[in-house]
Motif scaffolding. Structure first.
Motif, PDB file in Angstrom:
ATOM      1  N   THR A  23       6.726   2.863  -3.627  1.00 27.39           N
ATOM      2  CA  THR A  23       5.541   2.331  -2.962  1.00 27.39           C
ATOM      3  C   THR A  23       4.331   2.468  -3.878  1.00 27.39           C
ATOM      4  O   THR A  23       4.311   3.307  -4.782  1.00 27.39           O
ATOM      5  CB  THR A  23       5.253   3.070  -1.641  1.00 27.39           C
ATOM      6  N   CYS A  24       3.333   1.661  -3.618  1.00 30.70           N
ATOM      7  CA  CYS A  24       2.101   1.727  -4.403  1.00 30.70           C
ATOM      8  C   CYS A  24       1.419   3.082  -4.223  1.00 30.70           C
ATOM      9  O   CYS A  24       0.774   3.579  -5.132  1.00 30.70           O
ATOM     10  CB  CYS A  24       1.168   0.592  -4.008  1.00 30.70           C
ATOM     11  N   GLY A  25       1.586   3.685  -3.049  1.00 25.89           N
ATOM     12  CA  GLY A  25       1.023   5.009  -2.802  1.00 25.89           C
ATOM     13  C   GLY A  25       1.622   6.059  -3.723  1.00 25.89           C
ATOM     14  O   GLY A  25       0.926   6.945  -4.207  1.00 25.89           O
ATOM     15  N   GLU A  26       2.937   5.967  -3.975  1.00 23.47           N
ATOM     16  CA  GLU A  26       3.597   6.908  -4.878  1.00 23.47           C
ATOM     17  C   GLU A  26       3.130   6.706  -6.317  1.00 23.47           C
ATOM     18  O   GLU A  26       2.911   7.662  -7.058  1.00 23.47           O
ATOM     19  CB  GLU A  26       5.115   6.717  -4.841  1.00 23.47           C
ATOM     20  N   ILE A  27       2.975   5.470  -6.706  1.00 18.88           N
ATOM     21  CA  ILE A  27       2.617   5.126  -8.081  1.00 18.88           C
ATOM     22  C   ILE A  27       1.133   5.369  -8.346  1.00 18.88           C
ATOM     23  O   ILE A  27       0.738   5.684  -9.460  1.00 18.88           O
ATOM     24  CB  ILE A  27       2.993   3.662  -8.380  1.00 18.88           C
ATOM     25  N   PHE A  28       0.301   5.249  -7.317  1.00 14.74           N
ATOM     26  CA  PHE A  28      -1.148   5.398  -7.457  1.00 14.74           C
ATOM     27  C   PHE A  28      -1.506   6.706  -8.158  1.00 14.74           C
ATOM     28  O   PHE A  28      -2.224   6.709  -9.154  1.00 14.74           O
ATOM     29  CB  PHE A  28      -1.794   5.344  -6.071  1.00 14.74           C
ATOM     30  N   ASN A  29      -0.978   7.821  -7.663  1.00 16.14           N
ATOM     31  CA  ASN A  29      -1.299   9.131  -8.248  1.00 16.14           C
ATOM     32  C   ASN A  29      -0.757   9.261  -9.668  1.00 16.14           C
ATOM     33  O   ASN A  29      -1.399   9.853 -10.523  1.00 16.14           O
ATOM     34  CB  ASN A  29      -0.751  10.255  -7.369  1.00 16.14           C
ATOM     35  N   LEU A  30       0.409   8.701  -9.920  1.00 11.20           N
ATOM     36  CA  LEU A  30       1.009   8.753 -11.250  1.00 11.20           C
ATOM     37  C   LEU A  30       0.162   8.008 -12.274  1.00 11.20           C
ATOM     38  O   LEU A  30      -0.113   8.519 -13.359  1.00 11.20           O
ATOM     39  CB  LEU A  30       2.423   8.161 -11.214  1.00 11.20           C
ATOM     40  N   VAL A  79      -3.010   7.326 -12.141  1.00 11.36           N
ATOM     41  CA  VAL A  79      -4.283   8.025 -12.352  1.00 11.36           C
ATOM     42  C   VAL A  79      -4.069   9.301 -13.165  1.00 11.36           C
ATOM     43  O   VAL A  79      -4.811   9.567 -14.105  1.00 11.36           O
ATOM     44  CB  VAL A  79      -4.973   8.332 -11.000  1.00 11.36           C
ATOM     45  N   SER A  80      -3.021  10.070 -12.844  1.00 17.34           N
ATOM     46  CA  SER A  80      -2.798  11.336 -13.555  1.00 17.34           C
ATOM     47  C   SER A  80      -2.421  11.122 -15.024  1.00 17.34           C
ATOM     48  O   SER A  80      -2.756  11.936 -15.869  1.00 17.34           O
ATOM     49  CB  SER A  80      -1.729  12.170 -12.856  1.00 17.34           C
ATOM     50  N   GLU A  83      -9.627   6.765 -12.148  1.00 20.26           N
ATOM     51  CA  GLU A  83      -9.547   6.898 -10.696  1.00 20.26           C
ATOM     52  C   GLU A  83     -10.474   5.934  -9.966  1.00 20.26           C
ATOM     53  O   GLU A  83     -10.095   5.355  -8.951  1.00 20.26           O
ATOM     54  CB  GLU A  83      -9.842   8.335 -10.269  1.00 20.26           C
ATOM     55  N   ASP A  84     -11.687   5.734 -10.477  1.00 22.06           N
ATOM     56  CA  ASP A  84     -12.610   4.835  -9.791  1.00 22.06           C
ATOM     57  C   ASP A  84     -12.102   3.388  -9.790  1.00 22.06           C
ATOM     58  O   ASP A  84     -12.233   2.674  -8.792  1.00 22.06           O
ATOM     59  CB  ASP A  84     -14.015   4.924 -10.382  1.00 22.06           C
ATOM     60  N   MET A  85     -11.487   2.955 -10.878  1.00 17.91           N
ATOM     61  CA  MET A  85     -10.922   1.602 -10.931  1.00 17.91           C
ATOM     62  C   MET A  85      -9.703   1.494 -10.016  1.00 17.91           C
ATOM     63  O   MET A  85      -9.514   0.479  -9.358  1.00 17.91           O
ATOM     64  CB  MET A  85     -10.521   1.230 -12.358  1.00 17.91           C
ATOM     65  N   ALA A  86      -8.892   2.534  -9.970  1.00 14.70           N
ATOM     66  CA  ALA A  86      -7.724   2.530  -9.090  1.00 14.70           C
ATOM     67  C   ALA A  86      -8.159   2.426  -7.632  1.00 14.70           C
ATOM     68  O   ALA A  86      -7.543   1.709  -6.843  1.00 14.70           O
ATOM     69  CB  ALA A  86      -6.889   3.782  -9.319  1.00 14.70           C
ATOM     70  N   LYS A  87      -9.230   3.104  -7.281  1.00 18.25           N
ATOM     71  CA  LYS A  87      -9.759   3.023  -5.911  1.00 18.25           C
ATOM     72  C   LYS A  87     -10.255   1.615  -5.600  1.00 18.25           C
ATOM     73  O   LYS A  87     -10.058   1.109  -4.503  1.00 18.25           O
ATOM     74  CB  LYS A  87     -10.899   4.029  -5.709  1.00 18.25           C
TER      75      LYS A  87
END
Length: 69
Positions: free
Chosen positions: A40-47, A49-50, A56-60
């Motif tokens: 899911t995009c939620g799982e990949i989001f943190n990866l 960014v980390s 992080e601001d662009m990802a948001k």
């Protein structure tokens, strides 16, 4: 759209989502997506960014724009 529960494959299959990603985070278009298609995009989001692929601001901004669709 619910960004956190959408799969990566669904996200990149939608031309509107692809346009948003190209606008805010074009570097994601260069990352191979095949290994992540079932996640899911939620799982990949943190990866993403980390690993500092996307700030992080662009990802948001990407998340907010896709959820607004």
């Amino acid at each position: 759209m619910d960004f956190k529960n959408m799969t990566v494959k669904e996200c990149f299959s939608n031309p509107q989502c692809v346009a948003i990603i190209e606008q805010y985070a074009p570097q994601l278009m260069k990352v191979p997506r095949l290994p992540f298609n079932k996640k899911t995009c939620g799982e990949i989001f943190n990866l993403v960014v980390s690993k500092k692929i996307v700030p992080e601001d662009m990802a948001k901004k990407v998340q907010e724009a896709i959820e607004a669709l």
